[in-house]
Design a protein around this motif. Sequence first.
Motif, PDB file in Angstrom:
ATOM      1  N   UNK A  57      -1.085   5.496  -0.861  1.00  0.00           N
ATOM      2  CA  UNK A  57      -1.275   4.994  -2.221  1.00  0.00           C
ATOM      3  C   UNK A  57      -0.018   4.349  -2.799  1.00  0.00           C
ATOM      4  N   UNK A  58       1.157   4.665  -2.265  1.00  0.00           N
ATOM      5  CA  UNK A  58       2.395   4.103  -2.797  1.00  0.00           C
ATOM      6  C   UNK A  58       2.775   2.770  -2.161  1.00  0.00           C
ATOM      7  N   UNK A  59       2.033   2.351  -1.155  1.00  0.00           N
ATOM      8  CA  UNK A  59       2.375   1.129  -0.427  1.00  0.00           C
ATOM      9  C   UNK A  59       2.420  -0.129  -1.307  1.00  0.00           C
ATOM     10  N   UNK A  60       1.466  -0.351  -2.237  1.00  0.00           N
ATOM     11  CA  UNK A  60       1.566  -1.553  -3.082  1.00  0.00           C
ATOM     12  C   UNK A  60       2.836  -1.609  -3.924  1.00  0.00           C
ATOM     13  N   UNK A  61       3.350  -0.452  -4.336  1.00  0.00           N
ATOM     14  CA  UNK A  61       4.588  -0.439  -5.121  1.00  0.00           C
ATOM     15  C   UNK A  61       5.770  -0.956  -4.308  1.00  0.00           C
ATOM     16  N   UNK A  62       5.820  -0.569  -3.042  1.00  0.00           N
ATOM     17  CA  UNK A  62       6.897  -1.031  -2.165  1.00  0.00           C
ATOM     18  C   UNK A  62       6.764  -2.535  -1.916  1.00  0.00           C
ATOM     19  N   UNK A  63       5.533  -3.003  -1.688  1.00  0.00           N
ATOM     20  CA  UNK A  63       5.331  -4.438  -1.481  1.00  0.00           C
ATOM     21  C   UNK A  63       5.676  -5.233  -2.737  1.00  0.00           C
ATOM     22  N   UNK A  64       5.342  -4.716  -3.924  1.00  0.00           N
ATOM     23  CA  UNK A  64       5.677  -5.394  -5.177  1.00  0.00           C
ATOM     24  C   UNK A  64       7.189  -5.519  -5.334  1.00  0.00           C
ATOM     25  N   UNK A  65       7.903  -4.413  -5.129  1.00  0.00           N
ATOM     26  CA  UNK A  65       9.363  -4.435  -5.265  1.00  0.00           C
ATOM     27  C   UNK A  65       9.991  -5.353  -4.217  1.00  0.00           C
ATOM     28  N   UNK A  66       9.459  -5.350  -3.001  1.00  0.00           N
ATOM     29  CA  UNK A  66       9.972  -6.245  -1.962  1.00  0.00           C
ATOM     30  C   UNK A  66       9.732  -7.702  -2.294  1.00  0.00           C
TER      31      UNK A  66
ATOM     32  N   UNK B 235      16.160  -2.141  -4.556  1.00  0.00           N
ATOM     33  CA  UNK B 235      14.988  -2.120  -3.665  1.00  0.00           C
ATOM     34  C   UNK B 235      15.202  -1.152  -2.510  1.00  0.00           C
ATOM     35  N   UNK B 236      16.381  -1.153  -1.925  1.00  0.00           N
ATOM     36  CA  UNK B 236      16.670  -0.210  -0.834  1.00  0.00           C
ATOM     37  C   UNK B 236      16.578   1.222  -1.361  1.00  0.00           C
ATOM     38  N   UNK B 237      17.046   1.455  -2.580  1.00  0.00           N
ATOM     39  CA  UNK B 237      16.940   2.779  -3.183  1.00  0.00           C
ATOM     40  C   UNK B 237      15.498   3.198  -3.405  1.00  0.00           C
ATOM     41  N   UNK B 238      14.660   2.285  -3.880  1.00  0.00           N
ATOM     42  CA  UNK B 238      13.238   2.584  -4.077  1.00  0.00           C
ATOM     43  C   UNK B 238      12.579   2.881  -2.739  1.00  0.00           C
TER      44      UNK B 238
ATOM     45  N   UNK C  75       5.719   3.168  -8.966  1.00  0.00           N
ATOM     46  CA  UNK C  75       5.214   2.068  -9.798  1.00  0.00           C
ATOM     47  C   UNK C  75       6.153   1.809 -10.967  1.00  0.00           C
ATOM     48  N   UNK C  76       6.614   2.871 -11.613  1.00  0.00           N
ATOM     49  CA  UNK C  76       7.552   2.710 -12.730  1.00  0.00           C
ATOM     50  C   UNK C  76       8.872   2.106 -12.265  1.00  0.00           C
ATOM     51  N   UNK C  77       9.373   2.561 -11.116  1.00  0.00           N
ATOM     52  CA  UNK C  77      10.626   2.004 -10.594  1.00  0.00           C
ATOM     53  C   UNK C  77      10.462   0.534 -10.205  1.00  0.00           C
ATOM     54  N   UNK C  78       9.323   0.173  -9.639  1.00  0.00           N
ATOM     55  CA  UNK C  78       9.082  -1.218  -9.231  1.00  0.00           C
ATOM     56  C   UNK C  78       8.979  -2.134 -10.440  1.00  0.00           C
ATOM     57  N   UNK C  79       8.282  -1.674 -11.477  1.00  0.00           N
ATOM     58  CA  UNK C  79       8.196  -2.483 -12.693  1.00  0.00           C
ATOM     59  C   UNK C  79       9.566  -2.550 -13.367  1.00  0.00           C
ATOM     60  N   UNK C  80      10.320  -1.471 -13.297  1.00  0.00           N
ATOM     61  CA  UNK C  80      11.688  -1.499 -13.812  1.00  0.00           C
ATOM     62  C   UNK C  80      12.560  -2.489 -13.052  1.00  0.00           C
TER      63      UNK C  80
END
Length: 132
Positions: free
Chosen positions: A110-119, A35-38, A58-63
Motif C-alpha cells: 500500500x505504500x508503493x504509490x508514495x515512493x513512486x510519487x516522491x521519486x 527522497x533517500x530518507x523517505x 504519504x505525508x512525507x511525500x506531499x511534504x
Amino acid sequence: TAAIGLLYPCMDRHLGEPHKFKREWSSVMRCVAVFVGINHASAKVDFANNIQLSLTLAALSIGLWWMFDRSRSGFSLGVGIAFLATLVSQLLVYNGVYQYTSPDFLYVRSWLPCIFFAGGITMGNIGRQLAM
C-alpha cells in the motif's frame, strides 16, 4: 527515470508555467537526500501497521513536493507517475513476474504509490535543473 526528468520541463513549457521555486543545485541535492530518507524509512522503520506506514509516507511525500516543487504540474505529474508505476508493478505481480512477501492491497504494497510519487518529484527537479 530519464523520461520522467525530461517530462517535467516539457510539461512546464507546454502549460506556460515556468517553474521558479528554488532553482539551484543545492535545492535539488536536498530533494534527493529527502527522497533517500523517505525510501529508507519505508524499509527500515517499524510501524504498528501498514496503514500508519502508508499515511506517514504519504505525508512525507506531499511534504517533499511542498518543500521542493509547489507547482500544479509537478503535483499532477507526480500523481500520474505514481498511478502508472503502481499499475505496472501490479501487473507484474499479478502475472507472476515479481512477488511481494506479504501484499497489502490488490497484490501490491500500500505504500508503493508514495515512493513512486516522491521519486517522480525528485526526478522532475533534477530534469528541471538540467533543462536550465
